[in-house]
Scaffold this active site. Sequence first.
Site, short mmCIF file in Angstrom:
data_model
loop_
_atom_site.label_atom_id
_atom_site.label_comp_id
_atom_site.label_asym_id
_atom_site.label_seq_id
_atom_site.Cartn_x
_atom_site.Cartn_y
_atom_site.Cartn_z
N TRP A 81 5.02 6.79 -1.31
CA TRP A 81 4.43 6.42 -2.59
C TRP A 81 3.52 5.20 -2.44
CZ3 TRP A 81 5.72 8.76 -7.41
CH2 TRP A 81 6.68 9.77 -7.32
N HIS A 140 0.66 4.93 8.66
CA HIS A 140 1.48 3.75 8.97
C HIS A 140 2.87 3.87 8.34
CE1 HIS A 140 1.08 1.34 5.19
NE2 HIS A 140 1.99 0.55 5.74
N SER A 195 0.83 -1.20 0.00
CA SER A 195 0.00 0.00 0.00
C SER A 195 0.87 1.26 0.00
CB SER A 195 -0.97 0.00 1.18
OG SER A 195 -0.30 -0.19 2.40
N GLU A 196 2.04 1.21 0.69
CA GLU A 196 2.98 2.32 0.62
C GLU A 196 4.42 1.84 0.67
OE1 GLU A 196 -0.68 4.52 2.03
OE2 GLU A 196 0.40 2.86 2.96
N THR A 197 5.26 2.59 -0.04
CA THR A 197 6.72 2.44 -0.01
C THR A 197 7.29 3.82 0.27
OG1 THR A 197 6.66 0.63 -1.60
CG2 THR A 197 8.74 1.81 -1.38
#
Length: 277
Positions: free
Chosen positions: A65, A76, A45-47
């Site tokens: 991102w 998070h 979901s995010e990096t």
Amino acid sequence: MSRRFAQVDVFASEPISGNPVAVVVDADGITDEQMAAFARWTNLSETTFVLPATDPAADYRLRIWTPGGELPFAGHPTLGSASAWLQAGGTAAGEHIVQECGIGLVRIRRDGARLAFAAPPLTRTGPVEDATRAEVIAAIGLHGEQVLDAEWVVNGPQWMALRLDSAQRVLDVRPDFAALGDREVGLVGAYPDGPDTPAFEVRAFAPGVGVNEDPVTGSLNAGLAVWLRRAGLAPDSYVAAQGSALRRAGRIHVLDDGADIWIGGLSATVIAGTVEL
């Protein structure tokens, strides 16, 4: 180029039960195109990418991102990246860790074994317009009387929050993601009071940024906490559950200390090493 990397489980109540974030700790010199490509490749979901701060009041700068693009803030990833930064030897200059990101400066503090961030101010509030509310209710397969309130709780992501008539109603929702389109929609419903029961069940849908359902969402829970506290719908300290519909067991710890609303949870590094970027 070899760079330090961690994959951190955030808001977990037990091992690998929360929301993972991929963190590139040494991200200086990585281009936007490389960041976007790596975020698509991780397919989380995010990096995030940790960079030197440009604001002298910050300890580091963070870029966040999704597979679909960059976010100005996310919860998070904030906690998971702070945890990875600390494990890599980062030291806060002041009382709190200060993160620089798209919405400005975010303070992070230790809360026992947990890290917690101060909920950022909402940039859009108020009731969702009737036509939009009706479209979203239809897209998630509910009837109007099952939705008690619908409010904007925007703090970077464009969250539209629907308060449902029970936690079980939240769990039962089966959304039509095509009908939701690019809307970012959060659901919250209260559990009956109980000594070992979370106060609320939360779900988050953001198909427009490549995340149909997010396992555990700090930014949404921060927006919900600001709204629910202002409306007198939540105590000054509570625990929310999220991820149950995805077979996760996320737990978000919320504390309103009168000055700030802190959104906290456990973070644990599951994968550590290097990545070639």
